[in-house]
Design an enzyme around this catalytic site. Structure first.
Site, PDB file in Angstrom:
ATOM      1  CG  ASP A 468      -2.062  -0.925   1.143  1.00 50.33           C
ATOM      2  OD1 ASP A 468      -2.325  -1.371   0.026  1.00 50.33           O
ATOM      3  OD2 ASP A 468      -2.688  -1.211   2.176  1.00 50.33           O
ATOM      4  CB  THR A 470      -2.217   5.822   2.570  1.00 48.88           C
ATOM      5  OG1 THR A 470      -2.561   6.444   1.330  1.00 48.88           O
ATOM      6  CG2 THR A 470      -2.531   6.762   3.717  1.00 48.88           C
ATOM      7  CG  ASP A 790      -5.359  -0.160   4.981  1.00 51.84           C
ATOM      8  OD1 ASP A 790      -6.058  -0.648   4.072  1.00 51.84           O
ATOM      9  OD2 ASP A 790      -4.950   1.016   4.956  1.00 51.84           O
TER      10      ASP A 790
END
Length: 1142
Positions: A468, A470, A790
């Site tokens: 990912d 972020t 996430d």
């Protein structure tokens, strides 16, 4: 520290009834009955008994807005009356049980039987001269020696006892460590509650009945409750009901929320009504035998009450309901046969880890060789004895001689079993377990919380990381730095005076109510620190933007509390936006939306102008903003968010809120903001290390492609001038699907090798890419893929990956549950550390193999040749057991606890098919074995002349220890100790002492082994078949031992190119064998060792295969709820309860 159930407070328990009557207007029995009900039945019960859900709050002495008081007395009182949110774990195996398991080792059983027979025969005393009549020897056995014959059998039994105790102790300590790890994982789980008006996070074990709990997308509910306020709330209750469709939860429909279920969409608040063993999941786990000790206490307590009391009958009904209604993966209509089939079909077929697959095959191969050598040894000894005694010496077998002959045969058998004990690599699984356990413990310090042990070593073979953006590559500390507002693009935050009041008002309301109320900005903890961002970081950036504009979002939230929000369309990966509906006093409605700029802008047909008035906004205007505002912001690495609203005038029919596509259209654009999420400063260096280590890093993000490309360039995933691909999710799907919309592997194989950035991707896109890379066959080695995630919808990709990393801070409970490793700091550099530890595990096992196989080869050949020539083993049984202990337990501990170094990242991944024993290792093994065999055979056959001592060869049965064979034994052990230092390096390094001082365990074990060896030789005496040695003899033994270090340097100088004839060992299973197993019906976990055993027709070796035993210990702490339901006793119990209910 093992996780034991907390001791009940007898004082509090004694006052339970007093608390129940005086302080609460609902009993535990009432709550149990309530939680049995669903939807209409539940609503009817709530309305009739309590008025509404808020009536439950009143009876439980809690405020829907303020929560419970939360002081220690209040919490203790609630725990005493309604129980604690704690389900006691299964009772660990006792030390005696672990001893019994260790005794199941087939080789030890054989050795015990032989030792007992030897011990029994030792008490048989033949008449004087009988030995001479039965067996001719150059020296008759003396009477005193015969009286000491029992020592050998006794010593073997004691040695076996030591091995069993050591194994049981190690298993016990391992269980303790895994329980400590499990406890640490559970302690990390926290939930948001309201207590005394404050929103706080507490461990889930501290939640009590009456707590007001915030729930949101991705949460795993820790207890049962009733919904107080919900926003588009949908639950996955399949773990309890078997229904795959998401259950919508509303105050007017079904407000009942159950523990163990997942929040798949929306948010809300609920009041806790049942915890621990009284919750629906707790009742089921109690029926399955978990938390049995607590239930026993309850049973004792219930006996004091009448059998027909309401509490008893209600509890029974609650358990009955759980048994009949809450079976995972089934529905009420399914038959028993269907249930079994469904469960079996849902079980995944999982191949063992790379290392375990190689080790099981290698262990079987070595075991076969050891079995052959031991069999040949016994046959040669017996045949040699028979020929010598009956053909050459012309003796006849008489009844009087039978015990004497049996003594010899038992001795030969013990020698053969000793060869097998030494040959079988029992230490392999021990080394794996120690190395993994040590790595897991150390990885926690590097912010890697390992949930599945094999993920540790699998990470060492990783060839690709799909990360990912972020929070993983960036700091996740977001702030609005640019804004397009009032038709002007501001490169810095504008002054609030420059923005029309109307626009400012819309902006304030939009951000305040259309961000989760759990997201907030708090003052810094330190005077010079930054404000604290609580909740979603993107929303925190927007709230911070309001504060920069001198606006107070909290005042708006106080005016419009969360329960007054009329409708909320929560953010998810499909919408890529969030919308909130407000109902005004005059009957009109307003909807506020925020989301991805290119998506929301296309839904706008108006925009607020410089005067704050709406003006028409067409597709050309939208394209202009995308080109002139959004793309430049994205090129600066900013995440762009569009804010918009829409008015629904009063007097018109109420819109169909479920028709989302029509509702969120014809919006008015308020502003577009650019949010900066700075790159973590350490990430570029970490990605460079990955690339040097042969690992491809790919970025998969939901952000704009320009933003993603800019971040990828900054962190080094992309470099200027390269031709790697950057695609959006839609483009990827177009390229890999055929005309029917089906994904084709051959099309995907053209894309993934050059793909480096996937933007605007959905979780489905991530799963498709990960599965496609793993299934690809275009490269020589299968790709080993690690994935970070996430969100709840990332769970399929995390499961599909070889190693799934969940974010410890930003990750949802569902993502964590699907992962193998949790990154407690959400940092990419922690993944690089996991790679280092994984490679270190692999190298640690290789070091141990190099050492153990050298000992195996030398010991087996010495015992075999010595026994065939001298009719006795130069190394006695007890001595071999000591050597076995050195090379198994001690060596595995010493060599498996080396710490990783940066040099591990300077080589490419080994790959799934690379052999465990490389050509360099084989060179070291055979080279060291040659040196040691030359030394040992020289000492055996010429030692008495070299040291001017009596020969120990051809000594009669049970003769006293000889100085000669003591020197042989001592030299052999000292050579192993020095070779253990050589074994620290497996890649041809010359400096074998490098870093040795930093490994205190290695130094301590080496020194300790040397001290014990001195004691064995000097004071061991008859039990260890040793005599005292002179200083000169000790120095010669030490000199010959140190010679292995010098010889190792000579071996290193030999180029591998001259040794191409050497065979590598420990390959992974061939691909066609794996496919054959995967196609087999009903196959569960693929066990390549089991298939080898069947082919080799030595099934009894399964008992010796300690890898299986070690796996059982590890799996004991990862037994899932579903595995428990597979047990016959559980199924019969559940079935009987169902029948009784019907």
């Amino acid at each position: 520290m093992s996780r034991n159930p907390p001791a009940p407070d007898t004082t509090v328990l004694a006052r339970e009834d007093h608390y129940e009557a005086e302080d609460f207007e609902m009993t535990l029995a009432e709550l149990c009955v309530l939680m049995e009900l669903r939807s209409v039945d539940a609503l009817k019960k709530i309305k009739e008994s309590y008025g509404d859900v808020f009536g439950i709050c009143t009876r439980l002495k809690t405020s829907p807005q303020e929560g419970i008081k939360g002081d220690l007395l209040d919490v203790a009182r609630r725990q005493a009356v309604f129980g604690k949110n704690f389900i006691p774990p299964k009772k660990p195996k006792s030390f005696l049980q672990l001893i019994w398991e260790a005794l199941q080792d087939v080789t030890l059983i054989i050795l015990e039987i032989a030792a007992i027979v030897s011990l029994g025969l030792s008490f048989y005393t033949p008449s004087r001269g009988q030995n001479t009549v039965c067996v001719d020897n150059h020296s008759a056995t003396e009477e005193g020696e015969n009286e000491m014959a029992w020592i050998e059998g006794t010593t073997i039994l004691l040695s076996v006892a030591c091995v069993v105790l050591a194994t049981a102790l190690h298993d016990w300590s391992k269980e303790k460590q895994f329980r400590r790890l499990q406890h640490h994982i559970e302690k990390e789980q926290k939930f948001t509650v309201i207590r005394d008006g404050q929103v706080i996070q507490i461990p889930i074990t501290d939640i009590v009945v009456g707590d007001i709990v915030h729930i949101k997308y991705g949460d795993l509910l820790p207890a049962d409750g009733v919904l107080l306020q919900g926003n588009d709330l949908k639950m996955d209750e399949s773990s309890l009901t078997g229904e795959s469709d998401h259950a919508k939860k509303t105050l007017s429909g079904d407000p009942m929320l159950l523990s163990g279920t997942h929040v798949m969409e929306g948010s809300g608040r609920m009041i806790i009504t049942a915890v621990g063993v009284n919750s629906q999941m707790g009742i089921i786990l109690t029926l399955l035998g978990v938390g049995g000790e607590l239930e026993k206490e309850k049973v004792k307590k219930k006996k004091k009450k009448q059998d027909g009391s309401p509490e008893n009958s209600n509890k029974a009904k609650a358990q009955d309901y759980a048994a009949t209604e809450m079976q995972p993966g089934t529905s009420k209509q399914s038959t028993n046969g269907e249930e079994t089939v469904n469960r079996q079909s849902n079980l995944p077929k999982k191949e063992k880890s790379v290392l375990q697959g190689k080790l099981t095959r290698l262990a079987v191969q070595i075991g076969k060789a050891g079995l052959a050598m031991s069999t040949i040894t016994v046959v040669v000894l017996i045949v040699y004895f028979l020929i010598k005694t009956f053909l050459i010496q012309k003796h006849t077998w008489t009844a009087q001689c039978t015990p004497v002959y049996i003594k010899y045969f038992v001795t030969f058998f013990i020698i053969g079993v000793t060869v097998l004990v030494v040959a079988v690599p029992e230490g392999l699984p021990l080394a794996v377990t120690i190395s993994l356990a040590y790595s897991v413990k150390e990885m926690m310090k590097d912010n890697n919380l390992v949930r599945h042990l094999d993920a540790c070593e699998t990470m060492g073979n990783a060839t690709a990381i799909c990360s990912d953006k972020t929070g993983t590559l960036t700091t996740n500390r977001m702030a609005v730095v640019q804004a397009f507002i009032s038709e002007m693009h501001h490169k810095i935050i504008p002054a609030h005076e420059s923005i029309p009041q109307t626009t400012l008002s819309y902006l304030l309301t939009c951000i305040s109510v259309n961000c989760a109320y759990t997201s907030k900005i708090l003052p810094p903890e330190k005077e010079s620190g930054l404000p604290r961002q609580i909740g979603n970081k993107t929303e925190c950036a927007l709230l911070g933007f309001l504060l920069d504009l001198k606006q107070d979002y909290q005042a708006v939230r106080n005016q419009i509390p969360e329960e007054k929000l009329y409708k909320v369309y929560t953010f998810n990966s499909d919408r890529k936006s969030m919308s909130t509906v407000l109902k005004n006093v005059d009957g009109s409605y307003q909807i506020f939306t925020k989301g991805a700029s290119e998506i929301v802008l296309k839904k706008c047909n108006k925009i607020l102008n410089a005067a704050g008035k709406p003006k028409p906004f067409n597709s050309k205007d939208s394209d202009d903003i995308l080109k002139n505002v959004v793309e430049p912001m994205a090129s600066d690495g900013l995440r762009t968010i569009c804010l918009a609203f829409k008015d629904f005038p009063a007097g018109q029919p109420e819109p169909e809120w479920d028709n989302e596509n029509d509702i969120i259209m014809e919006l008015t654009c308020i502003a577009v903001v650019g949010i900066e999420d700075p790159l973590r400063p350490e990430v570029p260096d970490a990605i460079t290390k990955c690339q040097n280590a042969g690992i491809t890093v790919r970025m998969i993000t939901g952000d704009n492609i320009n933003t993603a490309r800019t971040i990828a360039l900054k962190c080094g995933i992309l470099h200027p001038g390269e031709t790697f691909l950057c695609l959006e999710g839609k483009e990827l799907n177009r390229l890999i699907r055929n005309g029917k919309g089906e994904i084709k592997q051959e099309l995907l194989d053209k894309i993934w090798p050059t793909l480096r950035v996937l933007a605007r991707s959905s979780p489905t896109d991530k799963h498709t890419l990960v599965k496609g890379i793993i299934d690809s066959t275009i490269s020589e080695q299968r790709q080993v893929v690690a994935v970070t995630g996430d969100g709840t919808n990332d769970a399929p990709a995390l499961k599909e990956a070889d190693v799934g990393f969940a974010m410890g801070i930003a990750g949802t409970d569902i993502a964590k549950e699907a992962s193998d490793i949790i990154l407690t700091d959400d940092n990419f550099t922690s993944i690089v550390k996991a790679v280092m530890w994984g490679r270190n595990v692999y190298d640690s096992i290789s070091k141990f193999l190099q050492f153990q196989l050298t000992v195996n080869v030398v010991a087996v050949i010495v015992v075999f040749v010595g026994a065939c020539i001298t009719q006795d083993s130069p190394l006695k049984t007890v001595q071999m057991l000591w050597v076995n202990l050195i090379m198994d337990t001690f060596a595995s501990l010493a060599l498996a606890t080396e710490k990783p170094t940066e040099s591990l990242l300077l080589r490419k991944p080994y790959g799934r098919n690379k052999p465990l024993i490389s050509r360099t290792m084989m060179k070291n093994i055979l080279g060291q074995a040659f040196y040691q065999l030359v030394v040992i055979f020289t000492l055996i056959f010429t030692g008495e002349k070299l040291f001017d001592i009596d020969s120990g060869r051809n000594a009669p049965l049970h003769s006293p220890p000889s100085n000669h064979y003591t020197i042989v034994f001592n030299t052999f052990v000292l050579m192993q100790l020095c070779n253990e230092i050589n074994a620290r390096k497996v890649h041809g390094e010359r400096n074998v002492f490098e870093g040795i001082s930093s490994n205190a365990i290695f130094c301590a074990i080496t020194a300790g082994t040397l001290i014990v060896q001195i004691l064995i030789v000097e004071v061991g005496g008859k039990p260890f078949s040793c005599t005292e040695l002179t200083v000169e003899q000790w120095l010669w033994s030490l000199f010959l031992g140190i010679g292995t270090l010098l010889w190792g340097q000579m071996i290193t100088t030999i180029p591998n190119s001259y040794l191409k004839f050497l065979t590598e060992l420990g390959h992974g299973p061939p691909k066609e064998e794996i496919l054959e197993e995967e196609l087999a019906e009903g196959a569960g976990e693929i066990d390549h060792a089991e298939r080898e055993l069947r082919h080799g027709q030595i099934l009894w070796f399964r008992g010796m295969n300690r890898i299986q035993a070690q796996s059982r210990v590890v799996n004991a702490f990862r037994t899932s709820f579903y595995e428990e339901l597979e047990k016959p006793q559980t199924q019969s119990s559940v079935r009987s309860l169902r029948e009784s209910k019907q």
